[in-house]
Design a protein around this motif. Structure first.
Motif, PDB file in Angstrom:
ATOM      1  N   UNK A 116      33.695  36.112  -7.721  1.00 22.32           N
ATOM      2  CA  UNK A 116      33.603  35.683  -6.329  1.00 22.32           C
ATOM      3  C   UNK A 116      34.069  34.241  -6.176  1.00 22.32           C
ATOM      4  N   UNK A 117      33.666  33.391  -7.139  1.00 26.62           N
ATOM      5  CA  UNK A 117      34.103  31.995  -7.052  1.00 26.62           C
ATOM      6  C   UNK A 117      35.605  31.868  -7.276  1.00 26.62           C
ATOM      7  N   UNK A 118      36.158  32.706  -8.171  1.00 26.14           N
ATOM      8  CA  UNK A 118      37.609  32.708  -8.368  1.00 26.14           C
ATOM      9  C   UNK A 118      38.320  33.147  -7.085  1.00 26.14           C
ATOM     10  N   UNK A 119      37.816  34.204  -6.452  1.00 26.03           N
ATOM     11  CA  UNK A 119      38.416  34.668  -5.203  1.00 26.03           C
ATOM     12  C   UNK A 119      38.346  33.620  -4.112  1.00 26.03           C
ATOM     13  N   UNK A 120      37.226  32.919  -4.007  1.00 31.89           N
ATOM     14  CA  UNK A 120      37.086  31.884  -2.992  1.00 31.89           C
ATOM     15  C   UNK A 120      38.025  30.718  -3.265  1.00 31.89           C
ATOM     16  N   UNK A 121      38.182  30.380  -4.549  1.00 36.78           N
ATOM     17  CA  UNK A 121      39.113  29.305  -4.896  1.00 36.78           C
ATOM     18  C   UNK A 121      40.538  29.674  -4.510  1.00 36.78           C
ATOM     19  N   UNK A 127      44.923  29.132   1.937  1.00 30.19           N
ATOM     20  CA  UNK A 127      44.787  28.440   3.221  1.00 30.19           C
ATOM     21  C   UNK A 127      45.627  27.178   3.246  1.00 30.19           C
ATOM     22  N   UNK A 128      45.563  26.413   2.147  1.00 34.31           N
ATOM     23  CA  UNK A 128      46.372  25.196   2.086  1.00 34.31           C
ATOM     24  C   UNK A 128      47.862  25.518   2.049  1.00 34.31           C
ATOM     25  N   UNK A 129      48.237  26.574   1.317  1.00 38.14           N
ATOM     26  CA  UNK A 129      49.645  26.963   1.270  1.00 38.14           C
ATOM     27  C   UNK A 129      50.140  27.422   2.633  1.00 38.14           C
ATOM     28  N   UNK A 130      49.317  28.174   3.347  1.00 32.28           N
ATOM     29  CA  UNK A 130      49.714  28.643   4.675  1.00 32.28           C
ATOM     30  C   UNK A 130      49.947  27.461   5.609  1.00 32.28           C
ATOM     31  N   UNK A 131      49.037  26.493   5.569  1.00 32.18           N
ATOM     32  CA  UNK A 131      49.207  25.306   6.414  1.00 32.18           C
ATOM     33  C   UNK A 131      50.461  24.530   6.024  1.00 32.18           C
ATOM     34  N   UNK A 132      50.733  24.455   4.711  1.00 26.84           N
ATOM     35  CA  UNK A 132      51.909  23.732   4.241  1.00 26.84           C
ATOM     36  C   UNK A 132      53.193  24.437   4.664  1.00 26.84           C
ATOM     37  N   UNK A 133      53.253  25.764   4.502  1.00 34.43           N
ATOM     38  CA  UNK A 133      54.439  26.507   4.909  1.00 34.43           C
ATOM     39  C   UNK A 133      54.646  26.429   6.419  1.00 34.43           C
ATOM     40  N   UNK A 134      53.567  26.510   7.182  1.00 34.36           N
ATOM     41  CA  UNK A 134      53.688  26.427   8.636  1.00 34.36           C
ATOM     42  C   UNK A 134      54.199  25.051   9.048  1.00 34.36           C
TER      43      UNK A 134
END
Length: 357
Positions: A116-121, A127-134
């Motif tokens: 679960x912690x791996x999935x959350x990481x 999320x950061x990649x999506x913001x960066x690509x956008x």
């Protein structure tokens, strides 16, 4: 070294542990030694090896042990598959996520375990990649628009000049001057984009410099109040000069008639500080962060193509250079209008890149 799948290695580990434990258990009676003394007899004690009585059963024991080890390998295979199922799901989903569907997220479940912690990481990373690509898509679209606008203007000027049958030398000279102005505007935009891209790579070879000297060089021929005290720092002097130049240019360009601007350098808490303050239009606090994004300007969703208002890259370049130096950037809108911007440089860049050989 064996490089099979994690499931195979876990199954072999389970089987190996079972085999070792079984061999230890079976070896105990075979290696045991007993000593017997008859009561009332002066004869020496009789030493026997109980394990010798097990020799006829060795074949049966080995066959049974082989079957048990095979069964343990099969059980270990199933158990490892069950334990690694969440990891396979995470890998499959992560492989399916690409630049076109970064909005997808992994299901982490309600358990607070390693998976679960791996999935959350990974979700935080996506999320950061999506913001960066956008942000990159917006930047490319805006840059393309800014580059296309002067080209379209140049074509229009040429078409008008060539389409005029009564064009004189004076009108053609005026058209050429306008095309040269538009060309200089494109050159400034490209230089700003290159500076922005270069500042985001970080500092590979920091050099000592003095912000007071840098500021004195920048404000030559510029009407601005200056209070320059020594402010030694380390980093890229050329990027630092670009940062100060953009701060000064922003303070003068986005001002009001009869306004003022001032620059100050010095040290505070062991850090080199440059501060630029200016009068100007009132800036709502909610608009401040947007001004540090590329191609943004107060009052517009995106900067418009104008003659003297720049391209909306100045404060974005300031922010990128500050990040590259590990500097603290503080911007505060003045209640009566204008901005108060302070950049505090460390003695050594915090995100210094290793020097290339």
């Amino acid at each position: 070294m064996f490089s099979g799948s994690l499931r195979t290695r876990l199954a072999l580990l389970y089987g190996g542990v079972f085999l070792v434990l079984a061999l230890v258990v079976l070896a105990i009676p075979y290696l045991a030694v007993s000593e017997t003394t008859h009561v009332g007899s002066t004869a020496p004690p009789v030493i026997s090896h109980p394990g010798q009585n097990l020799l006829p059963q060795v074949t049966v024991v080995l066959v049974t042990l082989a079957i048990a080890v095979a069964a343990s390998l099969g059980l270990g295979w199933l158990l490892a598959g069950r334990l690694l199922r969440p990891l396979r799901t995470i890998v499959a989903t992560a492989q399916d996520i690409s630049a076109t569907n970064l909005s997808r997220r992994l299901r982490t479940g309600r358990r607070d375990d390693e998976f679960s912690r791996l999935g959350q990481t990974l979700n935080d990373l996506f999320t950061r990649l999506e913001a960066s690509f956008e942000s990159q898509r917006h930047f490319v679209a805006n840059a393309a628009h800014e580059l296309r606008t002067p080209l379209a203007a140049e074509r229009t000027v040429l078409q008008v000049a060539l389409g005029d049958p009564e064009a004189s030398a004076e009108t053609l000279r005026t058209a050429c001057d306008e095309i040269l102005r538009l060309g200089r505007q494109q050159e400034k935009l490209i230089d700003a984009l290159l500076t922005l891209a270069g500042s985001e790579r970080g500092i590979s070879r920091p050099e000592p410099f003095d912000l007071a000297v840098v500021a004195a060089t920048v404000i030559q021929g510029v009407t601005i109040d200056a209070r320059l005290a020594p402010a030694p720092a380390a980093g890229d002097p050329r990027l630092a000069e670009s940062l100060v130049a953009n701060l000064v240019g922003n303070a003068i360009r986005h001002n009001v008639p009869g306004g003022w601007a001032e620059i100050e350098t010095g040290t505070a808490v062991g850090r080199a500080v440059v501060r630029v303050t200016n009068s100007g239009p009132v800036i709502p606090p909610g608009e401040l962060d947007r001004l540090f994004q590329p191609f943004q300007r107060l009052g517009d969703e995106r900067v418009r193509h104008r003659r003297d208002d720049g391209h909306g890259l100045g404060l974005a370049i300031v922010h990128a250079i500050a990040v590259a130096h590990g500097a603290d950037l503080t911007a505060r809108p003045r209640p009566e209008g204008g901005l108060d911007i302070t950049v505090s440089f460390p003695s050594r860049p915090a995100n210094q890149l290793p020097a290339q050989r």
